[in-house]
Design a protein around this motif. Structure first.
Motif, PDB file in Angstrom:
ATOM      1  N   VAL A  39       0.859  -1.200   0.000  1.00 26.51           N
ATOM      2  CA  VAL A  39       0.000   0.000   0.000  1.00 26.51           C
ATOM      3  C   VAL A  39       0.892   1.246   0.000  1.00 26.51           C
ATOM      4  O   VAL A  39       2.058   1.170   0.404  1.00 26.51           O
ATOM      5  N   PRO A  40       0.382   2.375  -0.461  1.00 29.25           N
ATOM      6  CA  PRO A  40       1.203   3.595  -0.405  1.00 29.25           C
ATOM      7  C   PRO A  40       1.598   3.906   1.039  1.00 29.25           C
ATOM      8  O   PRO A  40       0.776   3.768   1.950  1.00 29.25           O
ATOM      9  N   ALA A  41       2.867   4.295   1.252  1.00 27.77           N
ATOM     10  CA  ALA A  41       3.310   4.665   2.602  1.00 27.77           C
ATOM     11  C   ALA A  41       2.522   5.879   3.071  1.00 27.77           C
ATOM     12  O   ALA A  41       2.155   6.733   2.267  1.00 27.77           O
ATOM     13  N   GLY A  42       2.260   5.935   4.363  1.00 22.43           N
ATOM     14  CA  GLY A  42       1.593   7.119   4.927  1.00 22.43           C
ATOM     15  C   GLY A  42       0.259   6.785   5.555  1.00 22.43           C
ATOM     16  O   GLY A  42      -0.429   5.828   5.162  1.00 22.43           O
ATOM     17  N   GLU A  43      -0.100   7.599   6.532  1.00 20.30           N
ATOM     18  CA  GLU A  43      -1.303   7.380   7.336  1.00 20.30           C
ATOM     19  C   GLU A  43      -2.577   7.316   6.488  1.00 20.30           C
ATOM     20  O   GLU A  43      -3.548   6.649   6.855  1.00 20.30           O
ATOM     21  N   ALA A  44      -2.570   7.992   5.338  1.00 21.21           N
ATOM     22  CA  ALA A  44      -3.771   8.026   4.498  1.00 21.21           C
ATOM     23  C   ALA A  44      -4.172   6.625   4.024  1.00 21.21           C
ATOM     24  O   ALA A  44      -5.321   6.411   3.612  1.00 21.21           O
ATOM     25  N   SER A  45      -3.250   5.668   4.064  1.00 24.54           N
ATOM     26  CA  SER A  45      -3.596   4.303   3.647  1.00 24.54           C
ATOM     27  C   SER A  45      -4.377   3.515   4.697  1.00 24.54           C
ATOM     28  O   SER A  45      -4.870   2.429   4.418  1.00 24.54           O
ATOM     29  N   LYS A  46      -4.472   4.066   5.903  1.00 25.93           N
ATOM     30  CA  LYS A  46      -5.264   3.367   6.935  1.00 25.93           C
ATOM     31  C   LYS A  46      -6.731   3.716   6.708  1.00 25.93           C
ATOM     32  O   LYS A  46      -7.407   4.251   7.580  1.00 25.93           O
ATOM     33  N   SER A  47      -7.209   3.392   5.498  1.00 25.68           N
ATOM     34  CA  SER A  47      -8.513   3.889   5.054  1.00 25.68           C
ATOM     35  C   SER A  47      -9.445   2.757   4.671  1.00 25.68           C
ATOM     36  O   SER A  47      -9.020   1.624   4.427  1.00 25.68           O
ATOM     37  N   MET A  48     -10.722   3.103   4.566  1.00 28.61           N
ATOM     38  CA  MET A  48     -11.746   2.177   4.088  1.00 28.61           C
ATOM     39  C   MET A  48     -11.376   1.651   2.699  1.00 28.61           C
ATOM     40  O   MET A  48     -11.564   0.477   2.405  1.00 28.61           O
ATOM     41  N   GLU A  49     -10.845   2.539   1.874  1.00 28.27           N
ATOM     42  CA  GLU A  49     -10.530   2.170   0.491  1.00 28.27           C
ATOM     43  C   GLU A  49      -9.444   1.081   0.437  1.00 28.27           C
ATOM     44  O   GLU A  49      -9.606   0.061  -0.236  1.00 28.27           O
TER      45      GLU A  49
END
Ligand SMILES: NC(=O)c1ccc[n+]([C@@H]2O[C@H](COP(=O)([O-])OP(=O)(O)OC[C@H]3O[C@@H](n4cnc5c(N)ncnc54)[C@H](O)[C@@H]3O)[C@@H](O)[C@H]2O)c1
Ligand SMILES: [Zn+2]
Length: 335
Positions: A39-49
């Motif tokens: 997954v892309p590095a970064g907090e934004a990946s802790k997502s529903m998507e």
């Protein structure tokens, strides 16, 4: 490593994959089929998507109950991979391989989650890994900002437990840590957390003490946008507010000046909160999952090693936060 699993899916991110993915794959590949999902590095990946895409991957790889998911990376990957493992087929085995200082903390205690745009970790559960595999050599490739971030939780553990250890940490320059120092602090921190979690696995009582600094931290992370400030940096700033609030609200005597000096010397991003919208932050703090019936339950310190959960009225919180933000902006101007 010996395994009885039939299939292994390694979940990692784009920054960790080039560093460690091949090594981990090699360790398993003679015995089982190993796939990976990056997954892309970064907090934004802790997502529903990403969660949804990962479930698609589990299904297309036909992972079954004899399969294993490995989370190789920091706390983001650990929380995301753990949440996938906890829900896919009502739960399959999960192994954590933490590669950040912060993930050494987050892999203890069995909390897994993803974020919602309205707030951190709003979708999640308790799910313990079957193993945690530590290799502190991986910490040598961490960028300084991540060492700084990890130290936010380390200093929290010190404040929750031990005044002498705090004094020791206030001498630390995070850019000059030796591997021995780091190992020592990590194991001390894990011990503090494990002792607390053991007594209160589901967070009905003293486990809430581990949220020291986190109500403001979560509000800052959501308000600034996930990934704009690291979790541990936000926690470090949130702790500063908790120390001041403990002094003003409880009359506690705490080393707040020393703490603030340490933050500045170690370049914690205090400028990020100077122009923050206070009212929106308060709304977010009320939204944080630790809020019960609109009363804000705040972890404060009566002394170092003596945390307490205190109810704070909104008007009082507003006053404390106004004073704090004023103090931060004055200090920021001077530096
Ligand atoms: N479950 C829990 O109990 C718990 C506790 C604390 C924090 N958390 C969660 O953990 C997350 C933060 O964890 P984090 O700070 O590890 O963030 P992270 O996982 O986003 O990692 C930070 C950055 O470091 C990179 N990285 C990871 N390992 C590396 C290595 N060895 N060398 C070089 N780069 C590396 C990552 O790719 C990422 O860019 C937050 O989502 C937070 O909510 C969970
Ligand atoms: Zn945290």
């Amino acid at each position: 490593m010996e395994t009885t699993y039939k299939k292994v899916l390694i979940i990692t991110d784009t920054q960790v994959a080039p560093l460690y993915l091949e090594d981990v794959k090699q360790a398993f590949s003679s015995q089982v089929t190993v796939d990976d999902y990056v997954v892309p590095a970064g907090e934004a990946s802790k997502s529903m998507e990403q969660y949804s895409r990962l479930l698609d991957a589990c299904i297309s790889l036909q992972l079954d109950r004899k399969s294993l998911i490995i989370g190789l990376g920091g706390g983001m990957v650990g929380d995301l991979a753990g949440f996938v493992a906890s829900t896919y087929l009502r739960g399959i085995d999960f192994v954590q391989m933490p590669t950040t200082i912060l993930a050494h903390d987050s892999s203890v205690g069995g909390k897994v989650a993803i974020n919602h745009p309205q707030g951190k970790n709003l979708i999640g559960c308790f799910y313990n890994p079957v193993y945690v595999i530590y290799d502190t050599d991986t910490l040598l490739s961490l960028p300084l900002s991540e060492v700084r971030s990890g130290f936010g939780e380390v200093i929290k553990h010190a404040l929750l437990s031990d005044a002498e250890w705090c004094d020791d940490l206030f001498q630390v320059n995070v850019s000059k840590l030796s591997p021995e120092q780091l190992n020592l602090y990590l194991s001390k921190g894990i011990q503090v957390k494990a002792d607390i979690v053991e007594q209160d696995e589901k967070e009905n009582g003293i486990r809430r003490h581990l949220n020291l600094g986190h109500t403001l931290a979560h509000a800052l992370e959501a308000e600034l946008g996930y990934g704009e400030i690291t979790h541990g940096e936000a926690v470090a700033l949130g702790i500063w507010f908790s120390l001041r609030a403990s002094e003003k609200h409880l009359g506690a005597s705490l080393p707040t000046e020393k703490y603030a000096k340490w933050l500045i010397q170690n370049n914690y991003p205090i400028h990020l909160i100077v122009n923050i919208n206070k009212n929106r932050i308060i709304e977010r703090m009320k939204w944080d999952k630790k809020t019960v019936e609109s009363q804000i339950h705040y972890v404060l310190l009566e002394a170092i090693g003596k945390p307490a959960v205190i109810t704070i009225e909104e008007s009082k919180l507003d006053e404390l936060l106004t004073d704090f933000l004023k103090e931060v902006s004055q200090i920021d101007e001077r530096n």
